[in-house]
Design a protein around this motif. Structure first.
Motif, PDB file in Angstrom:
ATOM      1  N   ASP A 195      35.922  32.874  19.252  1.00  0.00           N
ATOM      2  CA  ASP A 195      36.124  31.453  19.533  1.00  0.00           C
ATOM      3  C   ASP A 195      36.669  31.318  20.950  1.00  0.00           C
ATOM      4  O   ASP A 195      36.996  32.318  21.610  1.00  0.00           O
ATOM      5  CB  ASP A 195      37.083  30.827  18.523  1.00  0.00           C
ATOM      6  N   GLY A 196      36.763  30.090  21.416  1.00  0.00           N
ATOM      7  CA  GLY A 196      37.296  29.818  22.737  1.00  0.00           C
ATOM      8  C   GLY A 196      37.647  28.352  22.882  1.00  0.00           C
ATOM      9  O   GLY A 196      37.297  27.529  22.033  1.00  0.00           O
ATOM     10  N   THR A 197      38.325  28.038  23.958  1.00  0.00           N
ATOM     11  CA  THR A 197      38.778  26.663  24.187  1.00  0.00           C
ATOM     12  C   THR A 197      38.109  26.020  25.393  1.00  0.00           C
ATOM     13  O   THR A 197      38.533  24.967  25.848  1.00  0.00           O
ATOM     14  CB  THR A 197      40.308  26.633  24.402  1.00  0.00           C
ATOM     15  N   GLY A 198      37.056  26.655  25.927  1.00  0.00           N
ATOM     16  CA  GLY A 198      36.406  26.137  27.118  1.00  0.00           C
ATOM     17  C   GLY A 198      37.030  26.621  28.404  1.00  0.00           C
ATOM     18  O   GLY A 198      36.689  26.133  29.493  1.00  0.00           O
ATOM     19  N   LYS A 201      38.241  31.693  31.398  1.00  0.00           N
ATOM     20  CA  LYS A 201      38.443  33.052  30.893  1.00  0.00           C
ATOM     21  C   LYS A 201      37.577  33.260  29.648  1.00  0.00           C
ATOM     22  O   LYS A 201      37.360  32.333  28.865  1.00  0.00           O
ATOM     23  CB  LYS A 201      39.905  33.282  30.513  1.00  0.00           C
ATOM     24  N   ASP A 202      37.096  34.468  29.460  1.00  0.00           N
ATOM     25  CA  ASP A 202      36.352  34.823  28.259  1.00  0.00           C
ATOM     26  C   ASP A 202      37.377  35.191  27.194  1.00  0.00           C
ATOM     27  O   ASP A 202      37.821  36.333  27.111  1.00  0.00           O
ATOM     28  CB  ASP A 202      35.420  35.998  28.587  1.00  0.00           C
ATOM     29  N   GLU A 203      37.746  34.222  26.350  1.00  0.00           N
ATOM     30  CA  GLU A 203      38.960  34.341  25.545  1.00  0.00           C
ATOM     31  C   GLU A 203      38.840  35.233  24.305  1.00  0.00           C
ATOM     32  O   GLU A 203      39.787  35.915  23.935  1.00  0.00           O
ATOM     33  CB  GLU A 203      39.414  32.945  25.108  1.00  0.00           C
ATOM     34  N   HIS A 204      37.749  35.171  23.583  1.00  0.00           N
ATOM     35  CA  HIS A 204      37.564  35.949  22.356  1.00  0.00           C
ATOM     36  C   HIS A 204      38.721  35.732  21.380  1.00  0.00           C
ATOM     37  O   HIS A 204      39.357  36.676  20.906  1.00  0.00           O
ATOM     38  CB  HIS A 204      37.371  37.433  22.658  1.00  0.00           C
ATOM     39  N   GLY A 235      39.714  39.371  21.052  1.00  0.00           N
ATOM     40  CA  GLY A 235      40.588  40.034  22.006  1.00  0.00           C
ATOM     41  C   GLY A 235      41.981  40.212  21.423  1.00  0.00           C
ATOM     42  O   GLY A 235      42.620  39.249  21.013  1.00  0.00           O
ATOM     43  N   THR A 236      42.453  41.458  21.368  1.00  0.00           N
ATOM     44  CA  THR A 236      43.805  41.718  20.858  1.00  0.00           C
ATOM     45  C   THR A 236      44.618  42.517  21.870  1.00  0.00           C
ATOM     46  O   THR A 236      45.619  43.131  21.515  1.00  0.00           O
ATOM     47  CB  THR A 236      43.753  42.487  19.514  1.00  0.00           C
ATOM     48  N   ARG A 237      44.178  42.496  23.113  1.00  0.00           N
ATOM     49  CA  ARG A 237      44.816  43.326  24.131  1.00  0.00           C
ATOM     50  C   ARG A 237      46.293  42.997  24.317  1.00  0.00           C
ATOM     51  O   ARG A 237      47.094  43.869  24.641  1.00  0.00           O
ATOM     52  CB  ARG A 237      44.080  43.149  25.465  1.00  0.00           C
ATOM     53  N   ALA A 283      40.101  40.326  27.850  1.00  0.00           N
ATOM     54  CA  ALA A 283      39.845  41.764  27.888  1.00  0.00           C
ATOM     55  C   ALA A 283      38.520  42.108  28.534  1.00  0.00           C
ATOM     56  O   ALA A 283      38.381  43.183  29.094  1.00  0.00           O
ATOM     57  CB  ALA A 283      39.880  42.322  26.467  1.00  0.00           C
ATOM     58  N   TRP A 284      37.539  41.201  28.456  1.00  0.00           N
ATOM     59  CA  TRP A 284      36.201  41.600  28.874  1.00  0.00           C
ATOM     60  C   TRP A 284      35.750  40.891  30.141  1.00  0.00           C
ATOM     61  O   TRP A 284      34.574  40.881  30.460  1.00  0.00           O
ATOM     62  CB  TRP A 284      35.215  41.363  27.736  1.00  0.00           C
ATOM     63  N   ASN A 285      36.656  40.300  30.891  1.00  0.00           N
ATOM     64  CA  ASN A 285      36.278  39.726  32.194  1.00  0.00           C
ATOM     65  C   ASN A 285      36.054  40.813  33.211  1.00  0.00           C
ATOM     66  O   ASN A 285      36.609  41.874  33.136  1.00  0.00           O
ATOM     67  CB  ASN A 285      37.350  38.772  32.685  1.00  0.00           C
TER      68      ASN A 285
END
Length: 285
Positions: A195-198, A201-204, A235-237, A283-285
């Motif tokens: 999911d994301g908020t727009g 950042k690629d939030e995951h 993302g759990t980084r 994490a994946w940017n």
């Protein structure tokens, strides 16, 4: 039931920067149906024998491989993107995975971009492995957008036989995942559930904790008797500890399975609390 056709799998990317072996142990303990292995610098992600050993040890199949097409994995398997994809397909064949996920070429790979579509088609048809090209997004900085992928980040402008829909990427691209699902039609063979908020950042985020219609996407796929994998890639980084990570991983699985079955959305106290104090997990940017 139509939902019985859908497996909920777990990406090793979800525990980055923890190692691949930890992802297998966690997914098996929580109860996922399979694994997606993100190929990166962790040697185990590049080694078929080690991956088969992990699959056997934790009694969880490897269903998909993610080719090393991230910025953080630019040096994995050399610098030639075509060869990277070929090796990912070979790895999938060796471990029994049916799908390979790959990003479109970066803008600094124009020669490969010119042949990418045909390379994917020929490689897939020659091996029987589904190569599902993933939707991406423009890179945004200071209210400006930059084209980072060729031919384009938007899969609806392309014509691939098989594609992956990533809900977090759709969010970063300011797109609606349900609309994309409908537009992609029968080419949609794989889903990265997040999911994301727009944000740029690629939030995951954990599904249900952003603004994407994650549940509606799953319900639509069930209605259409879709038979691909819903692969949780969160993302759990920046989690505080292992228990925190496990809670997010467990809540993601519960969200997916409740949507598949049509049950009420379960309470997700850990993910909800995190959303109230949101920190982008890029994490994946």
């Amino acid at each position: 039931m139509a939902g019985d056709l859908i497996n909920v799998t777990f990406s090793t990317a979800s525990v980055f920067p923890r190692r691949c072996a930890y992802a297998f142990e966690l997914a098996s303990r929580v109860g996922y149906d399979g694994m997606e292995v993100m190929v990166w610098s962790d040697p185990a992600t590049q080694d078929a024998t080690k991956l088969i050993d992990l699959s056997d040890k934790y009694q969880i199949p490897i269903t998909s491989i993610h080719a090393p097409s991230l910025v953080v994995s630019q040096n994995v398997w050399g610098v030639r993107p075509a060869r990277k994809l070929e090796r990912a397909v070979q790895l999938a064949e060796q471990v029994g995975a049916s799908t390979v996920v790959v990003h479109p070429p970066f803008v600094w790979q124009p020669r490969y971009a010119a042949v990418f579509h045909e390379h994917v088609k020929v490689l897939s048809r020659g091996t029987g492995i589904t190569i599902a090209v993933e939707n991406m997004y423009p890179w945004r900085r200071k209210n400006r957008e930059y084209l980072a992928y060729l031919p384009h980040w938007d899969l609806t402008t392309q014509d691939y036989d098989a594609v992956t829909l990533d809900l977090s990427h759709a969010s970063t691209a300011l797109q609606d995942s349900l609309e994309l699902t409908k537009k992609l039609g029968s080419s949609l063979r794989h889903v990265h559930l997040a999911d994301g908020t727009g944000s740029a950042k690629d939030e995951h985020l954990v599904p249900g904790m952003g603004t994407q219609p994650a549940r509606e996407v799953i319900e639509y796929l069930v209605e259409k008797n879709w038979d691909g994998d819903l692969c949780v890639e969160i993302g759990t980084r920046k989690v505080d500890n292992a228990a925190h990570r496990e809670s997010l991983v467990r809540e993601s699985l519960e969200f997916a399975r409740s949507a598949i079955s049509g049950a009420s959305v379960p309470a997700m106290p850990v993910a909800h609390e995190e959303a109230l104090h949101h920190r982008p997990t890029d994490a994946w940017n």
